[in-house]
Design an enzyme around this catalytic site. Structure first.
Site, short mmCIF file in Angstrom:
data_model
loop_
_atom_site.label_atom_id
_atom_site.label_comp_id
_atom_site.label_asym_id
_atom_site.label_seq_id
_atom_site.Cartn_x
_atom_site.Cartn_y
_atom_site.Cartn_z
N ASN A 33 0.92 -1.16 -0.03
CA ASN A 33 0.12 0.08 -0.06
C ASN A 33 0.82 1.45 0.04
O ASN A 33 0.51 2.45 0.16
CB ASN A 33 -0.90 0.03 1.33
N HIS A 45 -15.16 -1.78 4.33
CA HIS A 45 -13.97 -2.53 5.05
C HIS A 45 -14.27 -3.02 6.35
O HIS A 45 -15.30 -2.79 7.11
CB HIS A 45 -12.61 -1.64 5.19
N GLU A 103 -16.62 4.00 1.76
CA GLU A 103 -15.13 4.33 1.27
C GLU A 103 -15.11 5.22 0.27
O GLU A 103 -16.08 5.40 -0.44
CB GLU A 103 -14.52 3.10 1.13
N SER A 154 -11.42 -0.78 -1.11
CA SER A 154 -10.01 -1.47 -0.85
C SER A 154 -9.84 -2.76 -1.86
O SER A 154 -8.70 -2.94 -2.23
CB SER A 154 -9.84 -1.65 0.62
N ASP A 186 -14.66 7.11 4.39
CA ASP A 186 -13.11 6.75 4.90
C ASP A 186 -12.29 6.71 3.51
O ASP A 186 -12.37 5.91 2.52
CB ASP A 186 -13.23 4.97 5.40
N HIS A 243 -7.56 4.65 1.08
CA HIS A 243 -7.11 4.18 -0.09
C HIS A 243 -6.81 5.54 -1.19
O HIS A 243 -6.44 5.34 -2.02
CB HIS A 243 -7.43 3.14 -0.68
N LYS A 279 -0.64 4.02 4.49
CA LYS A 279 -0.69 3.55 3.15
C LYS A 279 0.20 4.45 2.22
O LYS A 279 1.69 4.50 2.47
CB LYS A 279 -2.10 3.45 2.60
N1 PLP Z 1 -10.22 1.68 6.33
C1 PLP Z 1 -9.82 0.95 5.00
C2 PLP Z 1 -10.76 1.07 3.97
C3 PLP Z 1 -8.97 0.09 4.83
O1 PLP Z 1 -8.67 -0.53 3.51
C4 PLP Z 1 -8.16 -0.23 5.99
C5 PLP Z 1 -6.96 -1.10 5.75
O2 PLP Z 1 -6.45 -1.67 4.93
C6 PLP Z 1 -8.19 0.25 7.23
C7 PLP Z 1 -9.17 1.59 7.29
C8 PLP Z 1 -7.42 0.18 8.49
O3 PLP Z 1 -6.39 0.85 8.42
P1 PLP Z 1 -5.21 0.70 9.18
O4 PLP Z 1 -4.19 -0.21 8.43
O5 PLP Z 1 -4.45 2.01 9.67
O6 PLP Z 1 -5.56 0.13 10.60
#
Ligand code: PLP
Length: 397
Positions: free
Chosen positions: A50, A138, A182, A186, A212, A215, A246
């Site tokens: 990532n 996610h 999101e 992801s 969120d 990505h 990421k």
């Molecule tokens: N939110 C999304 C959409 C994700 O894809 C991810 C992790 O891949 C997270 C949150 C979690 O983030 P972190 O790796 O900082 O815990």
């Protein structure tokens, strides 16, 4: 330890089941180096990282940070939660920087995106709340929903007609509706339509928008602030979550929000209150990377171009590819086949991994090609040749 064997039998049964269905997971011993990853003495192109802008492996950037920092006094642990004695100027400086960058009232830091999503939703939702979440959000958001007292309904992926019907259905019955999505998904790499969601929010007085951008941060928008920046919707989102693990090449997460929401979260959010704060030194590194984000436009454009080429390649195999970003899925359906194809790719020098249920819906196991800006077109062309050879051996569909 004296375990009662029969009471632990379900564990071995579970593992056997995982193995039988091709869903068994193991930790890999790998070493990252630029766009490569090494497994023992084998070098492969890293299609699983990532580190979208290549900043985590940019040794010059790291050296510049070390030069700008007094390493003697660097604080490597916060030693407590923010509410005890773990609130350092490094945290506050980073929050101030985020608020300024996003042109918002305030920002609050979390230890990870997972902490953010499992903490914010339970804090802001009660029994009078309905959460309407996209079907493909996610796992951390799903866990946040589970930990909350709210009723939740999932709307079909990116189907805003379905979402609006649900809003109409619940608008009268509850005090507030939190719509969760999101911005870049992801596992499919496609985008939510943030302007449309913002317009929808304006039509219903009790709707809040939670987005969120894990990505998207670093990768999208003129200054790398995400899809909200790209689509001019920064001011429309009530809870704008992003992560640093990421493209920002660090660790941790944030929410961009109003002052009062920040105060409320500090008082109520369990994963914020009951966890040691991020190391101050890491916050300084994040601050340093964020300063450099606006200057990464050439990398963002290059990444978009090689990703579009990768999407073309996947579609040439006859498999539909929803990607609108640098996450390019190659959906093969069955987990075992996905694992076999991933192994073949690795044997040919491409470190791509199978993503299987429960990470993705049953029957949609895939190879998730994650492209990073330090790759070039020739890497993608080499992958094309290998992928076409492999699928002759493993016909899809
Ligand atoms: N939110 C999304 C959409 C994700 O894809 C991810 C992790 O891949 C997270 C949150 C979690 O983030 P972190 O790796 O900082 O815990």
């Amino acid at each position: 330890m004296n375990y009662n064997m029969s009471s632990l039998q379900y564990i071995s049964q579970h593992l056997q089941h995982q193995k039988g269905t091709g869903n068994y997971r193991t930790l890999k011993n790998v070493r990252q180096q630029g766009k490569w990853v090494w497994q023992e003495d084998v070098r492969m192109l890293n299609l699983s990282s990532n580190d979208y802008l290549g900043l985590a492996s940019d040794s010059e950037l790291q050296a510049a940070f070390f030069r700008s920092t007094d390493l003697e006094t660097a604080r490597l642990s916060a030693s407590s939660s923010r509410l005890l004695c773990g609130n350092f100027s490094s945290h506050e400086k980073l929050e101030q920087q985020l608020a300024t960058l996003f042109g918002a009232e305030s920002a609050l830091l979390f230890n990870s995106g997972y902490h953010a999503n499992i903490g914010i939703l339970p804090a802001i939702c009660d029994k009078q709340t309905i959460i309407l979440a996209d079907k493909l959000v996610h796992a951390s958001i799903i866990d946040g929903i589970r930990l909350s007292n709210a009723t939740s309904v999932r709307f079909r992926h990116n189907d805003y007609e379905h979402l609006e019907n649900l809003i109409k259905k619940y608008a009268e019955q509850c005090q507030r509706i939190v719509v969760v999505t999101e911005s870049v998904f992801s596992m499919d790499g496609d985008l939510a339509d943030l302007p449309l969601l913002a317009a929808l929010k304006h039509r219903y007085p009790n709707v809040l928008l939670y987005v969120d951008e894990a990505h998207a941060v670093g990768v999208r928008g003129e200054n790398g602030l995400g899809v909200a920046e790209e689509t001019n919707t920064l001011g429309e989102i009530d809870f704008l979550v992003g992560t640093f693990g990421k493209a920002v090449a660090s660790m941790g997460a944030y929410v961009i929000c109003k002052n009062e929401i920040r105060d409320y979260l500090i008082n109520t959010m369990r994963s914020f209150i009951f966890s040691t704060a991020l190391p101050p030194f890491l916050c300084d590194w994040t601050t340093f990377v964020l300063k450099n984000l606006p200057a990464q436009n050439a990398k963002r454009q290059h990444l978009q171009m090689i990703s579009a080429r990768m999407k073309e390649i996947v579609e040439k195999t006859g498999i539909a590819c929803p990607s609108q970003s640098n996450i390019v899925p190659f959906v093969v359906g069955c987990s075992k086949k996905a694992v076999e194809i991933a192994e073949e790719l690795q044997q040919h020098g491409f470190y791509a991994l199978a993503v299987r249920p429960p990470t993705v819906p049953e029957g949609s196991a895939r190879i998730r090609f994650s492209l990073t800006a330090n790759m070039d077109f020739s890497d993608v062309e080499r992958l094309e040749a290998v992928l076409f050879d492999i699928i002759k051996k493993y016909p899809i569909g």
